[in-house]
Enzyme design. Sequence first.
Site, mmCIF file in Angstrom:
data_model
loop_
_atom_site.group_PDB
_atom_site.id
_atom_site.type_symbol
_atom_site.label_atom_id
_atom_site.label_comp_id
_atom_site.label_asym_id
_atom_site.label_seq_id
_atom_site.Cartn_x
_atom_site.Cartn_y
_atom_site.Cartn_z
ATOM 1 N N LYS A 70 25.289 -5.567 -25.725
ATOM 2 C CA LYS A 70 24.384 -4.717 -24.955
ATOM 3 C C LYS A 70 25.011 -3.381 -24.529
ATOM 4 O O LYS A 70 24.307 -2.398 -24.331
ATOM 5 C CB LYS A 70 23.880 -5.470 -23.721
ATOM 6 C CG LYS A 70 22.844 -6.539 -24.032
ATOM 7 C CD LYS A 70 22.343 -7.176 -22.758
ATOM 8 C CE LYS A 70 21.050 -7.929 -22.984
ATOM 9 N NZ LYS A 70 20.385 -8.307 -21.737
ATOM 10 N N ASP A 107 14.890 -4.630 -19.331
ATOM 11 C CA ASP A 107 15.064 -5.789 -18.438
ATOM 12 C C ASP A 107 14.466 -5.523 -17.054
ATOM 13 O O ASP A 107 13.821 -6.399 -16.466
ATOM 14 C CB ASP A 107 16.550 -6.142 -18.279
ATOM 15 C CG ASP A 107 17.048 -7.041 -19.405
ATOM 16 O OD1 ASP A 107 16.223 -7.712 -20.043
ATOM 17 O OD2 ASP A 107 18.272 -7.053 -19.644
HETATM 18 P P1 NAP Z 1 26.854 -12.186 -15.700
HETATM 19 O O1 NAP Z 1 26.963 -10.713 -15.930
HETATM 20 O O2 NAP Z 1 27.842 -13.100 -16.343
HETATM 21 O O3 NAP Z 1 26.889 -12.427 -14.103
HETATM 22 C C1 NAP Z 1 26.936 -13.740 -13.590
HETATM 23 C C2 NAP Z 1 26.689 -13.690 -12.079
HETATM 24 O O4 NAP Z 1 26.699 -15.035 -11.580
HETATM 25 C C3 NAP Z 1 27.768 -12.938 -11.292
HETATM 26 O O5 NAP Z 1 27.193 -12.363 -10.152
HETATM 27 C C4 NAP Z 1 28.717 -14.084 -10.912
HETATM 28 O O6 NAP Z 1 29.505 -13.825 -9.769
HETATM 29 C C5 NAP Z 1 27.725 -15.172 -10.581
HETATM 30 N N1 NAP Z 1 28.342 -16.496 -10.663
HETATM 31 C C6 NAP Z 1 28.679 -17.187 -11.777
HETATM 32 N N2 NAP Z 1 29.258 -18.376 -11.428
HETATM 33 C C7 NAP Z 1 29.292 -18.399 -10.077
HETATM 34 C C8 NAP Z 1 29.753 -19.360 -9.126
HETATM 35 N N3 NAP Z 1 30.302 -20.529 -9.498
HETATM 36 N N4 NAP Z 1 29.602 -19.074 -7.806
HETATM 37 C C9 NAP Z 1 29.038 -17.908 -7.396
HETATM 38 N N5 NAP Z 1 28.589 -16.964 -8.253
HETATM 39 C C10 NAP Z 1 28.706 -17.211 -9.576
HETATM 40 O O7 NAP Z 1 25.433 -12.724 -16.152
HETATM 41 P P2 NAP Z 1 24.043 -11.916 -16.166
HETATM 42 O O8 NAP Z 1 23.841 -11.322 -17.500
HETATM 43 O O9 NAP Z 1 24.020 -11.041 -14.968
HETATM 44 O O10 NAP Z 1 22.980 -13.118 -16.057
HETATM 45 C C11 NAP Z 1 22.824 -13.848 -14.852
HETATM 46 C C12 NAP Z 1 21.739 -14.909 -15.015
HETATM 47 O O11 NAP Z 1 20.485 -14.276 -15.230
HETATM 48 C C13 NAP Z 1 21.959 -15.823 -16.231
HETATM 49 O O12 NAP Z 1 21.598 -17.132 -15.866
HETATM 50 C C14 NAP Z 1 21.014 -15.280 -17.281
HETATM 51 O O13 NAP Z 1 20.575 -16.277 -18.190
HETATM 52 C C15 NAP Z 1 19.858 -14.826 -16.382
HETATM 53 N N6 NAP Z 1 19.054 -13.751 -16.994
HETATM 54 C C16 NAP Z 1 17.725 -13.991 -17.146
HETATM 55 C C17 NAP Z 1 16.914 -13.011 -17.673
HETATM 56 C C18 NAP Z 1 15.437 -13.283 -17.816
HETATM 57 O O14 NAP Z 1 14.785 -12.604 -18.599
HETATM 58 N N7 NAP Z 1 14.894 -14.219 -17.051
HETATM 59 C C19 NAP Z 1 17.452 -11.776 -18.066
HETATM 60 C C20 NAP Z 1 18.821 -11.563 -17.903
HETATM 61 C C21 NAP Z 1 19.615 -12.572 -17.371
HETATM 62 P P3 NAP Z 1 30.993 -13.192 -9.929
HETATM 63 O O15 NAP Z 1 30.790 -11.711 -10.086
HETATM 64 O O16 NAP Z 1 31.683 -13.564 -8.687
HETATM 65 O O17 NAP Z 1 31.598 -13.837 -11.164
#
Ligand code: NAP
Length: 277
Positions: A70, A107
Amino acid sequence: MTLSRIPLAGVIGAPVAHSRSPRLHGYWLGKYGLAGHYIPMEIAPDKLDAAMRLLPDLGFVGVNVTIPYKEKVMEIADLVSDRATLIGAANTIIFRNDGRIHADNTDGYGFIENLRQGAPGWDPKAGPAVVLGAGGAARAVIASLLEVGVPEIRLSNRTRLRAESLRDDFGNRIQVVEWVQAGNVLEDAALVVNSTSLGMVGKAELRVPLDGLRPGTVVTDLVYTPLQTRLLRVAAEQGCTCVDGLGMLIHQAVPGFERWFGQRPEVDDATRAAVLG
Ligand code: NAP
């Protein structure tokens, strides 16, 4: 020579087998009886640049982009939209007729449209939003909330530095809240968003205390596997208006589909069912 071809689109990433986009676009192509194909393409990192330049010659009118490309596709693109620049990532590529590669990010659009459809009474200006998480998805959520006029965003993330970095980028309508304090800032929120991966199948549960949630607050979860997360279940029990994350996935695909295949697709229950298979 101008070729008249059946338009091709697809999703590029590594891996792409998990992507629900082929099912979604395939459903819309069938529903509207359109000539076109949507293909998942797993591309190796050292072939990304060459693949992006070759795809238009093969008849591709555009592609969606998923993890881990991305950010990288923005370096390859000739034109990057303002919203993709602001978010720092692109998920939709258009191969223009003039040969230029245009990168966009839908998004945030998908996030807002999902809220508008799932919680029609939500007024962005009604009060503060609480956003949990500061990863890639949170950037799109925050950019779009600020654009529609949310007055204040309380941003809480396990790693505080990442939340502070978002505040530095997006300005002083963002208030950073300690992760252990997140449950204390829900009470007067008009909107609560989980943009962490917590609550997803195979991940830990979101353990932020939720007893501060009030009836009428709109609560949405970006996680859509499962569709009903613990956050949404507890929020519903407390009288909140709940919106699941599947709609965001579907709505973010609308602008690309319309651009590539010439038809604005409807997002309805049948679309949701098609994506869920
Ligand atoms: P990402 O960049 O990897 O970010 C992950 C986030 O989750 C960070 O804020 C991380 O905190 C937090 N996290 C992970 N494990 C944790 C834990 N054990 N305790 C506390 N915080 C934790 O992922 P992303 O791309 O932002 O995606 C996040 C979620 O949104 C995913 O589940 C993805 O599938 C979903 N999503 C859905 C859509 C949709 O269309 N519905 C679109 C995009 C994403 P830290 O910074 O502390 O690691």
